[in-house]
Design a protein around this motif. Structure first.
Motif, PDB file in Angstrom:
ATOM      1  N   PRO A   7       0.818  -1.227   0.000  1.00  0.00           N
ATOM      2  CA  PRO A   7       0.000   0.000   0.000  1.00  0.00           C
ATOM      3  C   PRO A   7       0.844   1.266   0.000  1.00  0.00           C
ATOM      4  O   PRO A   7       0.513   2.247  -0.685  1.00  0.00           O
ATOM      5  CB  PRO A   7      -0.830  -0.133   1.278  1.00  0.00           C
ATOM      6  CG  PRO A   7      -0.907  -1.606   1.535  1.00  0.00           C
ATOM      7  CD  PRO A   7       0.425  -2.135   1.100  1.00  0.00           C
ATOM      8  N   ASP A   8       1.950   1.258   0.746  1.00  0.00           N
ATOM      9  CA  ASP A   8       2.831   2.438   0.770  1.00  0.00           C
ATOM     10  C   ASP A   8       3.526   2.624  -0.576  1.00  0.00           C
ATOM     11  O   ASP A   8       3.688   3.757  -1.057  1.00  0.00           O
ATOM     12  CB  ASP A   8       3.877   2.291   1.875  1.00  0.00           C
ATOM     13  CG  ASP A   8       3.275   2.402   3.271  1.00  0.00           C
ATOM     14  OD1 ASP A   8       2.117   2.849   3.383  1.00  0.00           O
ATOM     15  OD2 ASP A   8       3.961   2.034   4.244  1.00  0.00           O
ATOM     16  N   ALA A   9       3.941   1.514  -1.185  1.00  0.00           N
ATOM     17  CA  ALA A   9       4.597   1.606  -2.487  1.00  0.00           C
ATOM     18  C   ALA A   9       3.647   2.164  -3.537  1.00  0.00           C
ATOM     19  O   ALA A   9       4.036   2.985  -4.379  1.00  0.00           O
ATOM     20  CB  ALA A   9       5.107   0.229  -2.910  1.00  0.00           C
ATOM     21  N   ARG A  10       2.392   1.744  -3.498  1.00  0.00           N
ATOM     22  CA  ARG A  10       1.409   2.249  -4.456  1.00  0.00           C
ATOM     23  C   ARG A  10       1.131   3.733  -4.199  1.00  0.00           C
ATOM     24  O   ARG A  10       0.988   4.519  -5.144  1.00  0.00           O
ATOM     25  CB  ARG A  10       0.110   1.433  -4.346  1.00  0.00           C
ATOM     26  CG  ARG A  10       0.228   0.058  -4.980  1.00  0.00           C
ATOM     27  CD  ARG A  10      -0.942  -0.852  -4.655  1.00  0.00           C
ATOM     28  NE  ARG A  10      -2.231  -0.293  -5.055  1.00  0.00           N
ATOM     29  CZ  ARG A  10      -2.734  -0.343  -6.298  1.00  0.00           C
ATOM     30  NH1 ARG A  10      -2.029  -0.923  -7.264  1.00  0.00           N
ATOM     31  NH2 ARG A  10      -3.919   0.158  -6.567  1.00  0.00           N
ATOM     32  N   ARG A  11       1.067   4.122  -2.942  1.00  0.00           N
ATOM     33  CA  ARG A  11       0.823   5.527  -2.622  1.00  0.00           C
ATOM     34  C   ARG A  11       1.984   6.399  -3.101  1.00  0.00           C
ATOM     35  O   ARG A  11       1.781   7.452  -3.706  1.00  0.00           O
ATOM     36  CB  ARG A  11       0.615   5.692  -1.116  1.00  0.00           C
ATOM     37  CG  ARG A  11       0.429   7.146  -0.666  1.00  0.00           C
ATOM     38  CD  ARG A  11       0.295   7.249   0.833  1.00  0.00           C
ATOM     39  NE  ARG A  11       1.374   6.590   1.534  1.00  0.00           N
ATOM     40  CZ  ARG A  11       2.600   7.077   1.698  1.00  0.00           C
ATOM     41  NH1 ARG A  11       2.902   8.257   1.175  1.00  0.00           N
ATOM     42  NH2 ARG A  11       3.519   6.409   2.372  1.00  0.00           N
ATOM     43  N   ARG A  12       3.218   5.965  -2.845  1.00  0.00           N
ATOM     44  CA  ARG A  12       4.382   6.735  -3.300  1.00  0.00           C
ATOM     45  C   ARG A  12       4.389   6.847  -4.824  1.00  0.00           C
ATOM     46  O   ARG A  12       4.708   7.906  -5.390  1.00  0.00           O
ATOM     47  CB  ARG A  12       5.679   6.058  -2.834  1.00  0.00           C
ATOM     48  CG  ARG A  12       5.911   6.094  -1.335  1.00  0.00           C
ATOM     49  CD  ARG A  12       7.235   5.411  -1.004  1.00  0.00           C
ATOM     50  NE  ARG A  12       7.338   5.089   0.421  1.00  0.00           N
ATOM     51  CZ  ARG A  12       8.352   4.428   0.959  1.00  0.00           C
ATOM     52  NH1 ARG A  12       9.368   4.050   0.179  1.00  0.00           N
ATOM     53  NH2 ARG A  12       8.376   4.158   2.245  1.00  0.00           N
ATOM     54  N   THR A  13       4.061   5.756  -5.482  1.00  0.00           N
ATOM     55  CA  THR A  13       4.025   5.765  -6.948  1.00  0.00           C
ATOM     56  C   THR A  13       2.993   6.764  -7.453  1.00  0.00           C
ATOM     57  O   THR A  13       3.261   7.568  -8.363  1.00  0.00           O
ATOM     58  CB  THR A  13       3.694   4.359  -7.477  1.00  0.00           C
ATOM     59  OG1 THR A  13       4.661   3.417  -6.995  1.00  0.00           O
ATOM     60  CG2 THR A  13       3.682   4.340  -8.999  1.00  0.00           C
ATOM     61  N   ALA A  14       1.799   6.719  -6.872  1.00  0.00           N
ATOM     62  CA  ALA A  14       0.727   7.611  -7.312  1.00  0.00           C
ATOM     63  C   ALA A  14       1.081   9.067  -7.068  1.00  0.00           C
ATOM     64  O   ALA A  14       0.851   9.931  -7.931  1.00  0.00           O
ATOM     65  CB  ALA A  14      -0.576   7.255  -6.587  1.00  0.00           C
ATOM     66  N   GLU A  15       1.640   9.377  -5.915  1.00  0.00           N
ATOM     67  CA  GLU A  15       1.980  10.762  -5.605  1.00  0.00           C
ATOM     68  C   GLU A  15       3.081  11.286  -6.511  1.00  0.00           C
ATOM     69  O   GLU A  15       3.029  12.432  -6.980  1.00  0.00           O
ATOM     70  CB  GLU A  15       2.379  10.868  -4.134  1.00  0.00           C
ATOM     71  CG  GLU A  15       1.203  10.649  -3.176  1.00  0.00           C
ATOM     72  CD  GLU A  15       1.627  10.635  -1.716  1.00  0.00           C
ATOM     73  OE1 GLU A  15       2.865  10.636  -1.461  1.00  0.00           O
ATOM     74  OE2 GLU A  15       0.744  10.602  -0.842  1.00  0.00           O
ATOM     75  N   ALA A  16       4.085  10.451  -6.778  1.00  0.00           N
ATOM     76  CA  ALA A  16       5.170  10.885  -7.657  1.00  0.00           C
ATOM     77  C   ALA A  16       4.671  11.092  -9.079  1.00  0.00           C
ATOM     78  O   ALA A  16       5.041  12.068  -9.747  1.00  0.00           O
ATOM     79  CB  ALA A  16       6.294   9.849  -7.641  1.00  0.00           C
ATOM     80  N   ALA A  17       3.817  10.195  -9.549  1.00  0.00           N
ATOM     81  CA  ALA A  17       3.297  10.317 -10.911  1.00  0.00           C
ATOM     82  C   ALA A  17       2.353  11.507 -11.035  1.00  0.00           C
ATOM     83  O   ALA A  17       2.383  12.232 -12.031  1.00  0.00           O
ATOM     84  CB  ALA A  17       2.586   9.025 -11.312  1.00  0.00           C
ATOM     85  N   ALA A  18       1.512  11.712 -10.033  1.00  0.00           N
ATOM     86  CA  ALA A  18       0.580  12.842 -10.081  1.00  0.00           C
ATOM     87  C   ALA A  18       1.331  14.168 -10.143  1.00  0.00           C
ATOM     88  O   ALA A  18       0.893  15.112 -10.806  1.00  0.00           O
ATOM     89  CB  ALA A  18      -0.350  12.806  -8.868  1.00  0.00           C
ATOM     90  N   ALA A  19       2.479  14.236  -9.449  1.00  0.00           N
ATOM     91  CA  ALA A  19       3.273  15.469  -9.473  1.00  0.00           C
ATOM     92  C   ALA A  19       3.862  15.733 -10.853  1.00  0.00           C
ATOM     93  O   ALA A  19       4.198  16.875 -11.179  1.00  0.00           O
ATOM     94  CB  ALA A  19       4.391  15.379  -8.436  1.00  0.00           C
TER      95      ALA A  19
END
Length: 423
Positions: A7-19
């Motif tokens: 879950p943390d890996a997916r959250r980090r991925t989403a936040e980095a991509a959204a930026a």
């Protein structure tokens, strides 16, 4: 090695991509299919913009019989019925007048209803003028029949499509009807694939010490199904300098997501982490607490994300589904919070967990829940070939009837009706 919970890996991925998701870009409609809208689409004028006929026939006013307008056809067709022709807007009708119309043509002001051609008859009156009659009992003479008022579908300025909606063929048609030639979208993210491994062959039967490639033939199609746009495929063997050069090229080209295959397990032949360090990459995920796929690597270099997929086929596709889909969703405009959300199902039978970490288990979706497909070792593809999703099974497993999160496989969409198999 630092294991990041999935879950943390997916959250980090989403936040980095959204930026990294840029502003919307105005794009011609025919080039925007599949993208998410970045701005609302409004009706540029009422739809329809004028009152129109819903049928071929006659616009009539008042009670019949009616005298055709001077511009109406003068020669009856077979059986005394008239041939029709399109009309331009014309003066208002007076009581007892009619004018020929076709479906979609503007109707004159004062029109009571439209009399369909099959319910109409033209006769020669006693004074030498033609008269239009309605068939006895025709409901077409009732006020309002077969009329399409201006703005009946949408008012001018009304929002028809909202930001975040995917531009499907029907939505593109809606935008065109609303008067648009272009729409503002988040372009589909560009993806480059770099395959490593000297032992990997791309055709024929593998010999001793060789394996047949599972990624180059399949990842491009998977990326397209996941909402990305392929921007090149390269193979570099185990050449660390070649891998670094290919990564530099992708970054210079502004590629949104680079996928690499193999080279993530920290052996002497695994060069990805060293290449990323040489490039000054910002590490986001060093490895993931999941089985299979735990050696997956995620880093950011400038405006590019690099996702290293493990070389074992099932492990590589597990990482692609778990992190690659999140990255592509956020890069194409899906909010980070929405990108990480997962649906839930029920286990139709016991689901075995891994000895440690979250297990990504290939499953079929049935009406009564999910069921394992078997052949699910990290090096295998047979199970995934028939799976609809990964079930996220915690250590210790799940009993039959338990609630389980599932990771849908976009590239399998349509393999079964509604993604479910008949039980």
């Amino acid at each position: 090695m630092s294991l990041t919970p999935l879950p943390d890996a997916r959250r980090r991925t989403a936040e980095a991509a959204a930026a990294l998701c840029g502003p919307g870009v105005g794009t011609p409609l025919d080039a925007a299919h599949g993208a998410l809208l970045a701005a609302p689409v409004r009706a540029l004028q009422p739809i329809p913009h004028a009152a129109t006929s819903a049928m071929d026939g006659w616009a009539i006013r008042g009670e019949g019989p009616w005298r055709p307008h001077d511009e109406a056809p003068s020669d009856p067709g077979p059986s005394g019925r008239t041939a029709l022709s399109p009309v331009d807007p014309r003066p208002a009708l007076e009581d007892g007048q009619a004018v020929a119309v076709v479906t979609g043509s503007p109707i004159p002001a004062g029109t009571t209803s439209v009399l369909r051609s099959e319910h109409a008859r033209l006769d020669q009156g006693g004074d030498g003028h033609r008269l239009l009659h309605a068939d006895p009992g025709s409901e077409d003479v009732e006020p309002g029949r077969h009329l399409r008022p201006s703005g009946s579908e949408a008012a001018g300025g009304e929002v028809l499509l909202s930001p975040g909606e995917r531009l499907t063929p029907a939505r593109a048609a809606m935008a065109a009807v609303a008067g648009h030639d272009t729409v503002v979208i988040h372009p589909l993210p560009s993806v480059r694939l770099i395959c490593t491994g000297e032992e990997v062959i791309t055709s024929g039967l593998p010999g001793p010490g060789q394996v047949r490639d599972a990624f180059e033939i399949s990842v491009p199609a998977a990326v397209a199904a996941m909402g990305g746009r392929m921007a090149g495929v390269h193979r570099v063997g185990d050449d660390a300098s070649a891998l670094t050069r290919r990564l530099q090229e992708a970054i210079a080209d502004g590629v949104g997501l680079v996928l690499t295959t193999g080279g993530t397990a920290r052996s002497e032949a695994d060069a990805l982490r060293a290449a990323l360090q040489d490039l000054g990459a910002e590490p986001l995920v060093d490895s993931v607490d999941m089985r299979p796929g735990h050696p997956a690597v995620l880093a950011r270099v400038g405006g590019t994300l690099v996702l290293g997929l493990p070389g074992n086929p099932l492990a590589g596709f597990a990482a692609l589904a778990a992190l690659g889909q999140v990255a592509l969703d956020a890069l194409r405009g899906v909010p980070a919070e929405a990108a990480v959300g997962l649906p839930r199902s029920t286990s139709s039978q016991p689901l075995e967990g891994a000895r440690r970490g979250l297990r990504l288990l290939p499953v079929e979706l049935h009406d009564d829940g999910v069921a394992p497909v078997g052949h699910d070792k990290p090096h295998m593809m047979r199970g995934l070939a028939s799976a609809d999703a990964f079930a996220l099974v915690p250590p210790g497993g799940l009993e039959a009837g338990a609630t389980v999160e599932v990771l849908p496989l976009a590239w399998q969409a349509g393999s079964t009706p509604l993604g479910r198999r008949s039980t």
